[in-house]
Design an enzyme around this catalytic site. Structure first.
Site, short mmCIF file in Angstrom:
data_model
loop_
_atom_site.label_atom_id
_atom_site.label_comp_id
_atom_site.label_asym_id
_atom_site.label_seq_id
_atom_site.Cartn_x
_atom_site.Cartn_y
_atom_site.Cartn_z
N ASP A 90 0.83 -1.21 0.00
CA ASP A 90 0.00 0.00 0.00
C ASP A 90 0.86 1.26 0.00
O ASP A 90 0.54 2.25 -0.66
CB ASP A 90 -0.92 0.00 1.22
CG ASP A 90 -2.02 -1.04 1.11
OD1 ASP A 90 -2.17 -1.62 0.03
OD2 ASP A 90 -2.72 -1.27 2.12
N ASP A 111 -24.60 -17.61 -14.43
CA ASP A 111 -23.96 -16.71 -13.45
C ASP A 111 -24.70 -16.76 -12.12
O ASP A 111 -25.94 -16.93 -12.12
CB ASP A 111 -24.04 -15.24 -13.90
CG ASP A 111 -23.40 -14.97 -15.22
OD1 ASP A 111 -22.18 -14.78 -15.25
OD2 ASP A 111 -24.14 -14.90 -16.22
N CYS A 166 -54.86 0.85 24.48
CA CYS A 166 -53.64 1.32 23.82
C CYS A 166 -52.48 1.27 24.81
O CYS A 166 -52.59 1.79 25.93
CB CYS A 166 -53.84 2.76 23.32
SG CYS A 166 -52.34 3.51 22.64
N LYS A 193 -26.72 -14.87 -9.44
CA LYS A 193 -27.52 -13.65 -9.58
C LYS A 193 -27.15 -12.70 -8.44
O LYS A 193 -27.61 -12.84 -7.31
CB LYS A 193 -29.02 -13.97 -9.54
CG LYS A 193 -29.90 -12.77 -9.87
CD LYS A 193 -31.35 -13.18 -9.96
CE LYS A 193 -32.22 -11.97 -10.34
NZ LYS A 193 -32.17 -10.92 -9.33
N LYS A 196 -34.64 -18.35 -8.98
CA LYS A 196 -34.57 -17.68 -7.68
C LYS A 196 -34.49 -18.70 -6.55
O LYS A 196 -35.20 -19.70 -6.54
CB LYS A 196 -35.81 -16.80 -7.47
CG LYS A 196 -35.95 -15.66 -8.48
CD LYS A 196 -34.85 -14.63 -8.33
CE LYS A 196 -34.98 -13.82 -7.07
NZ LYS A 196 -35.77 -12.63 -7.18
N GLU A 211 3.88 1.66 -1.28
CA GLU A 211 4.45 1.88 -2.61
C GLU A 211 3.39 2.44 -3.56
O GLU A 211 3.67 3.32 -4.39
CB GLU A 211 5.01 0.57 -3.16
CG GLU A 211 6.26 0.09 -2.42
CD GLU A 211 6.66 -1.31 -2.85
OE1 GLU A 211 7.80 -1.48 -3.32
OE2 GLU A 211 5.82 -2.24 -2.72
N CYS A 238 -51.41 5.25 25.57
CA CYS A 238 -52.26 6.23 26.26
C CYS A 238 -53.37 5.60 27.10
O CYS A 238 -54.16 6.32 27.73
CB CYS A 238 -52.88 7.19 25.25
SG CYS A 238 -54.10 6.42 24.16
#
Length: 675
Positions: free
Chosen positions: A34, A114, A412, A116, A318, A36, A415
């Site tokens: 790195d 390939d 709830c 995917k 898939k 160099e 509240c």
């Protein structure tokens, strides 16, 4: 004066740096350290600073990013970037190849295959071997030019390698981030107190769509080629004849391709390769969500051609959604902006599809009761589409003794007001519930509302909980000193926050304000229609139920919801506060006149079935931007019925009414004609 020695030295340094970039980022086989590399880079940067005549947009020094762009320019692809049809199992794959075999009249077909990649699809363009442009896939026809950002992607060659270089080459591929780099990136984001990314794909896509190329330069992005668009050769007799030749040719030109890609000699071999990669998926360096198989012969590809959305010679197989078992620790109730109580599963954290999942949706009360989920259960979870975690089922054999059925709350949790059943939902009855207020403000600034990029959800939530924001109108009275009182709110973040609010005050369209109010049953589409019919909030608030129902796409339920919202005293106060704050977008004739010159102005469209490359809401938005009207209910008023795949009963109704039915390609032609 620029001497020939200086020019030759600069050219040599550029050649060396690109060579070492290729060794490091493509071949993963560096030859120098790195330190160099940095020494060569500094020497070239110094020469370019001293001699402006050496300026070259493709210099390796440009990979750190240039000036921020003002916005992305639309780019029309010379050849459409098609979607792919999907096979969700091997039976579907073999059914697809049966059709291919029948069409070409032979069975001995080879397939280039390939992994995917799960990234952002784009096209990069080379002229005379030099990188000149890059654009996102967009809708397949029109993308966004992202040349400056792609120039910072370190494994993308800025000059093609080798002797046989096409005069013009359009390379299609995916911008991705490796799983290892993604973990480092998110760690860096956390340390800086910045947003962490949900998955590598989101990180890659978000990086490329930044206006400042320095952001893209700071991210570990890679470009992986999978095919080509146009190719023009100087030598007329030289041309690729197969997908394999294309991929080997791209690799020889210096582009990175998936190392796992291979030629399969039969459709059965493709099936075996699919099973193999599915088993290896978790250990792959990049996130993949399947396998793409293409008929290898280019002459056969041309013979097979395309449907309106996809090539007939390629298929994406898939993988099934990844699933894993973990323990349900707790069920937490969240209260949304409309008061709906949504159950969330708190889980024993578990790795799944590249992320650690600790929360997942339980949908609603009925879903919990139907599956009998109990705290302490071992449950099966998956990421739907490998994105949204959801709990699927219970392993009853592992249910702990004493596990009791879950009782959904009748009040709830925020509240303590009564919560009542409303269809499948359970809803808080208190209009002033603090949780509703927080969620309404979050929705107001979100993409579904005013899209205030720079106003973070977590900060809005914190400000609302602290009482600084009690309604959306309070955003327009915020100032920088108030924000800087908060720990972790830096000067730059506060400036961005205030600037985003100022942009909304000055330029937000009226329909975004309507959508941002979070009125029940009023989404973006309905908001656009309302904004085209009424001048401002005051005029909309005066509308009767009967007047509202005269509008396309507004039925009795929506009209009642709108009428009730604007009769509320709290809404009256909010409207007045918007006016006092100087936030008063207008619509009505102002909006429609702006689009009145378009050929589609006044034309009525309806969409049915699934559209390639975009959602129906996106298609409706394109129509309305050109002055047209998009509706959801079919009638004689409709000018065009756009029929996608698996179109529903609307097509039959349209035929009875004698309406014009068009496919997606014709729809896109109409849009481009009107652009």
């Amino acid at each position: 004066m620029l001497s020939s020695d200086v020019a030759r030295r600069a050219a040599l340094l550029r050649e060396k740096l690109e060579y070492h970039n290729h060794r490091y980022y493509v071949l993963d086989d560096p030859e120098i350290s790195d330190a160099e590399y940095d020494e060569l880079f500094r020497e070239l940067a110094g020469l370019e600073a001293e001699y402006p005549e050496l300026d070259d947009p493709n210099s390796p020094t440009r990979r750190v990013g240039g000036k921020p762009a003002e916005g992305f320019t639309p780019y029309e692809h010379a050849e459409r970037m098609y979607s792919l049809d999907n096979a969700m199992d091997l039976d579907s794959w073999f059914a697809f190849t049966d059709r291919v075999i029948k069409t070409v009249g032979r069975e001995d077909l080879a397939y280039w295959t390939d992994p995917k990649m799960d990234g952002l699809a784009l096209e990069v363009i080379y002229e005379q071997g030099r990188f000149v442009r890059a654009a996102t896939r967009g809708d397949g026809r029109i993308g966004e030019e992202v040349t400056g950002n792609m120039r910072t992607v370190m494994n993308l060659p800025l000059t093609l390698r080798g002797d046989a270089v096409p005069e013009l080459l359009e390379v299609r591929g995916e911008v991705v981030i490796s799983n290892a780099d993604f973990a480092v990136l998110n760690g860096r984001q956390r340390e800086a107190g910045e947003k962490v990314f949900a998955n590598p794909r989101n990180a890659a896509a978000g990086s490329i769509r930044q206006l400042d190329p320095k952001v893209a330069a700071s991210r570990p992005l890679r470009f992986m080629a999978y095919g080509v668009g146009r190719v023009q050769w100087a030598q007329p007799l030289f041309a690729w004849t197969s997908q394999q030749e294309i991929m080997e040719g791209l690799k020889g030109l210096g582009l990175a391709v998936a190392p796992e890609a291979k030629l399969c000699g039969s459709r059965e071999e493709v099936g075996e390769y699919f099973q193999e990669l599915m088993e290896r998926r978790a250990g792959m360096p990049f996130e993949i969500d399947g396998v793409v198989a293409k008929v290898n012969s280019l002459s056969m590809q041309r013979a097979l051609g395309f449907t309106s959305r996809a090539p007939r010679w390629a298929m994406a197989l898939k993988f099934p959604a990844l699933q894993v078992k973990t323990v349900l620790r707790n069920i937490r109730i969240q209260v949304g902006r409309t008061g709906v109580l949504t159950p969330v599963a708190e889980l024993e954290p578990v790795p799944l599809a590249g992320v650690v999942v600790s929360n997942a949706t339980l949908h609603n009360k009925g879903y919990i009761e139907d599956h009998d989920f109990r705290v302490g259960d071992t449950v099966l979870i998956q990421r739907a589409g490998d994105v949204i975690p959801q709990v699927l089922s219970v392993d009853l054999d592992k249910r702990p003794e004493g596990a009791v059925p879950y009782e959904f709350p009748t009040t709830c949790p925020v509240c303590d007001s009564p919560a009542v059943e409303d269809g499948e939902a359970v809803r808080c009855t208190n209009d002033t519930c603090p949780a509703k207020t927080v969620q309404r403000i979050i929705h107001f600034v979100s993409k579904g509302g005013l899209d205030m990029d720079g106003v973070g959800r977590k900060w809005v939530e914190r400000l609302a909980v602290d009482g600084v924001l009690e309604s959306p109108a309070d955003l327009f009275t915020l100032d920088k000193p108030t924000l800087l009182k908060y720990e972790r709110m830096g000067d730059k973040s506060a400036e961005n926050f205030i600037a985003a609010i100022a942009r909304a005050r000055e330029g937000a369209p009226f329909w975004r304000l309507i959508a941002g109010l979070g009125i029940r049953h009023v989404g973006e589409q309905t908001a656009r229609i309302l904004a085209g019919a009424y001048r401002d909030l005051e005029a909309l608030g005066r509308a009767t139920r009967e007047e509202l129902q005269e509008l396309d796409d507004v039925g009795p339920v929506v009209a009642e919801s709108l009428h009730a919202f604007f009769q509320n005293a709290e809404t009256h106060a909010l409207v007045e506060r918007f006016r006092e704050a100087g936030f008063w977008p207008e619509g009505g004739q102002t909006a429609s006149e702006a689009a009145s010159d378009h050929p589609l102005a006044g034309k009525v469209f309806i969409f049915t079935g699934s559209l390639p490359d975009m959602t129906r809401d996106q298609a409706r938005a394109l129509v309305e931007e050109r002055g047209g009207v998009a509706v959801k209910s079919i009638s004689k008023k409709v000018d065009y019925v756009v029929a996608g795949e698996k179109a529903g009963s609307k097509v039959a109704k349209a035929e009875k009414l004698g309406l014009e039915i068009i496919d997606f390609d014709r729809f896109m032609e109409l849009l481009h004609t009107s652009a």
